[in-house]
Design a protein around this motif. Structure first.
Motif, PDB file in Angstrom:
ATOM      1  N   ALA A 392      23.730  17.722  22.016  1.00  0.00           N
ATOM      2  CA  ALA A 392      23.315  18.529  20.862  1.00  0.00           C
ATOM      3  C   ALA A 392      23.651  19.998  21.094  1.00  0.00           C
ATOM      4  O   ALA A 392      23.711  20.457  22.230  1.00  0.00           O
ATOM      5  N   GLN A 393      23.877  20.710  20.003  1.00  0.00           N
ATOM      6  CA  GLN A 393      24.046  22.162  20.074  1.00  0.00           C
ATOM      7  C   GLN A 393      22.662  22.798  20.063  1.00  0.00           C
ATOM      8  O   GLN A 393      21.882  22.550  19.133  1.00  0.00           O
ATOM      9  N   VAL A 394      22.357  23.573  21.095  1.00  0.00           N
ATOM     10  CA  VAL A 394      21.038  24.193  21.133  1.00  0.00           C
ATOM     11  C   VAL A 394      21.188  25.682  21.418  1.00  0.00           C
ATOM     12  O   VAL A 394      22.186  26.125  21.994  1.00  0.00           O
ATOM     13  N   LYS A 395      20.181  26.438  20.997  1.00  0.00           N
ATOM     14  CA  LYS A 395      20.203  27.891  21.219  1.00  0.00           C
ATOM     15  C   LYS A 395      19.167  28.277  22.264  1.00  0.00           C
ATOM     16  O   LYS A 395      18.058  27.736  22.274  1.00  0.00           O
ATOM     17  N   PHE A 396      19.532  29.184  23.119  1.00  0.00           N
ATOM     18  CA  PHE A 396      18.582  29.725  24.100  1.00  0.00           C
ATOM     19  C   PHE A 396      18.634  31.249  24.042  1.00  0.00           C
ATOM     20  O   PHE A 396      19.642  31.823  23.594  1.00  0.00           O
ATOM     21  N   THR A 397      17.559  31.893  24.524  1.00  0.00           N
ATOM     22  CA  THR A 397      17.543  33.356  24.575  1.00  0.00           C
ATOM     23  C   THR A 397      18.582  33.850  25.595  1.00  0.00           C
ATOM     24  O   THR A 397      19.122  33.066  26.377  1.00  0.00           O
ATOM     25  N   THR A 398      18.823  35.134  25.603  1.00  0.00           N
ATOM     26  CA  THR A 398      19.759  35.737  26.553  1.00  0.00           C
ATOM     27  C   THR A 398      19.188  35.628  27.965  1.00  0.00           C
ATOM     28  O   THR A 398      17.999  35.873  28.176  1.00  0.00           O
ATOM     29  N   LYS A 399      20.035  35.227  28.903  1.00  0.00           N
ATOM     30  CA  LYS A 399      19.547  35.064  30.278  1.00  0.00           C
ATOM     31  C   LYS A 399      18.980  36.381  30.812  1.00  0.00           C
ATOM     32  O   LYS A 399      19.562  37.449  30.587  1.00  0.00           O
ATOM     33  N   ALA A 400      17.847  36.236  31.510  1.00  0.00           N
ATOM     34  CA  ALA A 400      17.157  37.454  31.937  1.00  0.00           C
ATOM     35  C   ALA A 400      16.354  37.198  33.205  1.00  0.00           C
ATOM     36  O   ALA A 400      15.965  36.062  33.483  1.00  0.00           O
ATOM     37  N   PHE A 401      16.129  38.250  33.963  1.00  0.00           N
ATOM     38  CA  PHE A 401      15.207  38.182  35.104  1.00  0.00           C
ATOM     39  C   PHE A 401      13.824  38.585  34.613  1.00  0.00           C
ATOM     40  O   PHE A 401      13.713  39.504  33.800  1.00  0.00           O
ATOM     41  N   ARG A 402      12.785  37.921  35.109  1.00  0.00           N
ATOM     42  CA  ARG A 402      11.452  38.443  34.811  1.00  0.00           C
ATOM     43  C   ARG A 402      11.320  39.799  35.498  1.00  0.00           C
ATOM     44  O   ARG A 402      11.717  39.948  36.647  1.00  0.00           O
ATOM     45  N   ASN A 403      10.767  40.758  34.782  1.00  0.00           N
ATOM     46  CA  ASN A 403      10.540  42.080  35.375  1.00  0.00           C
ATOM     47  C   ASN A 403       9.096  42.126  35.872  1.00  0.00           C
ATOM     48  O   ASN A 403       8.174  42.291  35.104  1.00  0.00           O
ATOM     49  N   ASP A 404       8.934  41.930  37.169  1.00  0.00           N
ATOM     50  CA  ASP A 404       7.599  41.828  37.757  1.00  0.00           C
ATOM     51  C   ASP A 404       7.043  43.178  38.183  1.00  0.00           C
ATOM     52  O   ASP A 404       6.014  43.228  38.856  1.00  0.00           O
ATOM     53  N   SER A 405       7.720  44.270  37.821  1.00  0.00           N
ATOM     54  CA  SER A 405       7.353  45.546  38.439  1.00  0.00           C
ATOM     55  C   SER A 405       5.881  45.902  38.240  1.00  0.00           C
ATOM     56  O   SER A 405       5.247  46.430  39.136  1.00  0.00           O
ATOM     57  N   LEU A 406       5.330  45.569  37.050  1.00  0.00           N
ATOM     58  CA  LEU A 406       3.925  45.899  36.818  1.00  0.00           C
ATOM     59  C   LEU A 406       3.010  45.115  37.756  1.00  0.00           C
ATOM     60  O   LEU A 406       2.065  45.661  38.319  1.00  0.00           O
ATOM     61  N   ASP A 407       3.291  43.823  37.925  1.00  0.00           N
ATOM     62  CA  ASP A 407       2.466  43.000  38.807  1.00  0.00           C
ATOM     63  C   ASP A 407       2.622  43.423  40.257  1.00  0.00           C
ATOM     64  O   ASP A 407       1.663  43.435  41.023  1.00  0.00           O
TER      65      ASP A 407
END
Ligand SMILES: *[C@@H]1O[C@H](CO)[C@@H](O)[C@H](O)[C@H]1NC(C)=O
Ligand SMILES: *[C@@H]1O[C@H](CO)[C@@H](O)[C@H](O)[C@H]1NC(C)=O
Ligand SMILES: *[C@@H]1O[C@H](CO)[C@@H](O)[C@H](O)[C@H]1NC(C)=O
Ligand SMILES: *[C@@H]1O[C@H](CO)[C@@H](O)[C@H](O)[C@H]1NC(C)=O
Ligand SMILES: *[C@@H]1O[C@H](CO)[C@@H](O)[C@H](O)[C@H]1NC(C)=O
Ligand SMILES: *[C@@H]1O[C@H](CO)[C@@H](O)[C@H](O)[C@H]1NC(C)=O
Ligand SMILES: *[C@@H]1O[C@H](CO)[C@@H](O)[C@H](O)[C@H]1NC(C)=O
Ligand SMILES: *[C@@H]1O[C@H](CO)[C@@H](O)[C@H](O)[C@H]1NC(C)=O
Ligand SMILES: *[C@@H]1O[C@H](CO)[C@@H](O)[C@H](O)[C@H]1NC(C)=O
Length: 554
Positions: A392-407
């Protein structure tokens, strides 16, 4: 600030009824005599229920088609809206994996054609430690060869890993370290969640060539009773006490992790990343203590360390990210994305507008892999990324790293430690799940050698299972649906009945060495394989000694 973000499994539809001694479902109470009896036992504070009483109760519950249809439709809606692996799960397994490709939506529809049964109980067999059976070989179970019975059970009835070797390991009992002690882990063969078809199970034992049968009854321990807890604590290894494991000496206990020295090397046991029930201060303390443990090893001049991640069920993704950064401060965690559907898009919009800090659906929680900076807008985060998954053709968000800087701000900044991939080795029994898998898979991608123990003979197998992303559940989704007016049009389709609970992985992570590879479906065998024997099953230090041999520079 520590959020409860869990990474648990790849699978699937889990219906959980919480079962306490006060548990007396109202309709059981009034309509059904067989269940009336069970509830009366429960009121007396019994430790366990009889197989026959429990079965009679289950069998008497009429199938409610209306409720079944409602439930299945809601489950479908949640999975279609949020489950990251829905499409790729239809693909044939990669060589090395053993699982049946599944079209969950079709299977759920098919379920409606079958009889619905309530299966919501832990069942164990009533066993006590019988000195006459220690170190005996189990040759047959219910008259069939034991290995075949366990293997078939692992194949068909355990769903915690795509690798059959790992499922086999978890069918059997193993040791995991718990609070200041070791606990029995796994034993999924004897600790059932589904009422077995027969009331008893028989084992044929060979004890020094003396062959005999034992038969055990299945019982249903009541959660919270004294019968329930000892299942996990009954076994004590004579090689393990509060200060040592075999010849290894405990130098520091950091709760999430434990530090030993053995000969001239160090051993770090990572038992969990699970922060459930802990407050932020406790999480900070355990992670601060982890740094203390590593410092102690470094101060002792320890140059080689075995990292034992066996029997680690995972937990909070932030804890996993932190552990990766402690060991390798300069590497990225795996990038991730979430499936773009009408439902997830609505969530991304609402939760980003509300700016829920660190939330999976808030675009500000990420760093774009493309520009290595935060996204400027919801649209940039959602992007227009189409992939073919399971045909199937599926859509995903743009690949990204979680930004944990606040934690990470509230956690100690680790010092520079002397170890690199040249003087570490990872040891697991494959039962290193979800956030644990993310840690070890990431370290393996920077060439830390891996050793897995157990499985089938001469079959190098996975050192980790189910590297995924954040897991959400039906309760969290309901909370959001009630909180945000703009999501109200989704509510009628996506709120599961209060007594049911469904978890699903919402984010998938990608390899960094092979950027289009989704880690969940990628078979990564360990570099080396070890086996359990009568000694090493009770004394993990003998595995540590063997694993140490695989550290690159000696
Ligand atoms: C279990 O069954 C036995 C006899 O079969 C009976 O004496 C006992 O009361 C039952 N106990 C419970 C908790 O059902
Ligand atoms: C069947 O389930 C529906 C929906 O939960 C409920 O309204 C109805 O009362 C149930 N029917 C019976 C016979 O329990
Ligand atoms: C295991 O799964 C198979 C196939 O779904 C099923 O027929 C069998 O009853 C299950 N066995 C147990 C012990 O749950
Ligand atoms: C994990 O389980 C294995 C058996 O599967 C056991 O031998 C080992 O001691 C356990 N390791 C840890 C670190 O819990
Ligand atoms: C064990 O029980 C099975 C029947 O359940 C029987 O066939 C077998 O002979 C028994 N073995 C011994 C040693 O008693
Ligand atoms: C633990 O075992 C070691 C080695 O067998 C022994 O020297 C030590 O005294 C024991 N410690 C405790 C607290 O039992
Ligand atoms: C522990 O050390 C003793 C003495 O060196 C040795 O005899 C024994 O085999 C060691 N145990 C293990 C499990 O290696
Ligand atoms: C991470 O988020 C903070 C704000 O929370 C931001 O200042 C920082 O630039 C982000 N880092 C990256 C690499 O995107
Ligand atoms: C709800 O949706 C409307 C129309 O799209 C929008 O103007 C509004 O800002 C949204 N509300 C929130 C709280 O996001």
């Amino acid at each position: 600030m520590m959020k409860q973000i869990y990474l648990i499994t790849f699978i699937f539809v889990i219906f959980i009824y919480s079962f306490h001694s006060q548990w007396v479902p109202s309709d059981f109470d009034t309509i059904i005599d067989e269940c009336q009896r069970v509830s009366e036992y429960l009121i007396t504070g019994t430790d366990y229920l009889n197989y026959s009483d429990m079965k009679a109760c289950y069998d008497s519950i009429p199938f409610n088609k209306t409720k079944a249809v409602q439930t299945i439709e809601t489950v479908k809606e949640l999975l279609k809206g949020f489950y990251a692996f829905l499409d790729q799960a239809k693909e044939e397994p990669k060589p090395g994996y053993t699982f049946t490709p599944i079209d969950l939506i079709t299977e759920l529809d098919l379920l409606l054609n079958k009889d619905y049964s309530y299966e919501y109980e832990f069942v164990v067999f009533d066993d006590t430690i019988d000195p006459n059976t220690i170190d005996c070989q189990v040759t047959h179970i219910d008259d069939k060869p034991a290995i075949d019975v366990i293997t078939e059970f692992a194949r068909n009835n355990i769903s915690n890993s795509r690798d059959l070797n790992v499922r086999f390991n978890t069918a059997l009992a193993s040791l995991a370290f718990g609070n200041m002690d070791f606990l029995v882990y796994g034993q999924l063969f004897s600790l059932r969640q589904k009422l077995p078809t027969d009331p008893t199970i028989s084992y044929t034992l060979n004890c020094n060539d003396k062959i005999f049968n034992i038969t055990r009854e299945w019982i249903v321990p009541v959660y919270g009773s004294k019968e329930f807890y000892p299942i996990f604590t009954k076994y004590k290894s004579s090689y393990i006490n509060e200060t040592s494991v075999g010849n290894a000496s405990l130098i520091f206990d950091a709760i999430f992790s434990r530090f030993y020295t053995l000969q001239d090397f160090g051993v770090v046991l990572f038992s969990t990343e699970d922060t459930t029930g802990l407050n932020t201060d406790e999480v900070i303390r355990f992670l601060t203590d982890m740094i203390v443990g590593f410092k102690l090893l470094a101060d002792k001049g320890i140059t080689k360390i075995v990292l034992d991640f066996s029997n680690n069920s995972g937990g909070d993704v932030i804890v996993a990210d932190y552990i990766i950064k402690v060991l390798f401060p300069n590497i990225n965690i795996f990038p991730e994305d979430i499936k773009v559907t009408d439902a997830s898009t609505a969530f991304i919009e609402e939760i980003s507008n509300a700016n829920v800090v660190g939330d999976l659906f808030n675009y500000r929680s990420y760093t774009s892999t493309i520009k290595n900076n935060p996204f400027d807008s919801i649209n940039e985060f959602i992007g227009n990324n189409r992939y073919t998954r399971g045909g199937a053709q599926v859509k995903f968000t743009t690949k990204a790293f979680r930004n944990d800087s606040l934690d990470f701000q509230i956690l100690p900044v680790p010092p520079k430690f002397p170890w690199t991939q040249e003087n570490m080795v990872i040891l697991t029994n494959g039962a290193c799940f979800s956030s644990c898998a993310n840690i070890v898979q990431r370290l393996a991608e920077v060439s830390v050698p891996t050793v897995s123990v157990g499985g089938f003979p001469n079959t190098r197998f996975s050192f980790a299972s189910c590297s995924g992303g954040t897991v959400k559940d039906s309760n969290i989704i309901s909370t959001y649906l009630n909180l945000y007016q703009n999501l109200s049009n989704l509510a009628s389709r996506s709120i599961l009945s209060q007594d049911l609970f469904l978890t699903f992985t919402c984010a998938e992570v990608y390899s960094l060495n092979n950027p289009d590879e989704v880690m969940e479906f990628s078979f990564r065998q360990a570099d080396y394989q070890l086996y359990y024997n009568e000694q090493s099953a009770r004394d993990p230090s003998s595995l540590w000694l063997q694993a140490e041999q695989y550290i690159k520079k000696r």
